[in-house]
Design a protein around this motif. Structure first.
Motif, short mmCIF file in Angstrom:
data_model
loop_
_atom_site.label_atom_id
_atom_site.label_comp_id
_atom_site.label_asym_id
_atom_site.label_seq_id
_atom_site.Cartn_x
_atom_site.Cartn_y
_atom_site.Cartn_z
N MET A 1 26.65 45.08 36.77
CA MET A 1 27.68 44.11 36.48
C MET A 1 28.44 43.86 37.79
N HIS A 3 31.27 43.15 40.48
CA HIS A 3 32.60 43.72 40.66
C HIS A 3 33.70 42.75 40.18
N TRP A 4 33.55 41.48 40.49
CA TRP A 4 34.55 40.48 40.09
C TRP A 4 34.62 40.36 38.56
N LEU A 5 33.50 40.53 37.86
CA LEU A 5 33.47 40.45 36.39
C LEU A 5 34.19 41.64 35.77
N GLN A 6 34.00 42.82 36.39
CA GLN A 6 34.70 44.01 35.90
C GLN A 6 36.21 43.82 36.00
N TRP A 7 36.66 43.34 37.16
CA TRP A 7 38.10 43.12 37.33
C TRP A 7 38.61 42.02 36.39
N SER A 8 37.85 41.02 36.16
CA SER A 8 38.24 39.94 35.24
C SER A 8 38.39 40.48 33.81
N LEU A 9 37.46 41.33 33.40
CA LEU A 9 37.54 41.92 32.06
C LEU A 9 38.73 42.88 31.94
N ILE A 10 38.99 43.65 33.00
CA ILE A 10 40.15 44.55 33.00
C ILE A 10 41.44 43.74 32.89
#
Length: 151
Positions: A1, A3-10
């Motif tokens: 996944m 990195h930008w998607l992880q931060w967006s979901l967080i």
């Protein structure tokens, strides 16, 4: 996944948590206000009921001491008992309040009485005094009983 998607979901999850916390807080405030309003209404109703019971007792004492006309006492008692304990008017000795009320309710009161022709008022007064005389003993007994009744 990525990195930008992880931060967006967080970030989206954090925003959702804060939105839900705001909603929960608003609901809690609304519930507290409703509870406070309900307690205030219940206190008002309890005081109103207590005042009506006090009025019933005062009228009963006035009957016992011949300080009020029996017809007026019966009309007032019926009105108060309708709110406090309507079932009492079906029981002996309290049913006399309803009986007298039923016989006198067609008579005008207050301003309507003042606007009525004098001869008609005298005729109604004669009828009213006859009803009072016929039920006098029962009214006194009922007044004593209701003064001692526990509401």
């Amino acid at each position: 996944m990525p990195h930008w998607l992880q931060w967006s979901l967080i970030i989206a999850g954090t925003i959702a948590i804060f939105v839900l916390l705001g909603f929960i807080r608003r609901q809690m405030v609304t519930l507290a206000e409703n509870r406070r309003r309900q307690q205030k209404a219940e206190a008002f109703q309890a005081k109103r009921r207590k005042d009506m019971v006090d009025s019933i007792r005062v009228i009963a004492m006035a009957v016992e001491e011949d300080q009020i006309e029996y017809s007026e006492a019966c009309l007032r008692m019926k009105g108060l008992l309708d709110h406090v304990a309507p079932e009492l008017m079906e029981q002996s000795p309290y049913q006399v309040f309803m009986e007298v009320y039923e016989q006198l309710r067609h008579m005008p009161t207050h301003q309507a009485r003042q606007n009525t022709e004098t001869r008609f008022v005298e005729k109604m007064d004669k009828e009213r005094f006859e009803v009072e005389k016929r039920y006098a003993d029962e009214i006194r007994r009922a007044a004593t009983a209701i003064r001692n009744h526990s509401f």
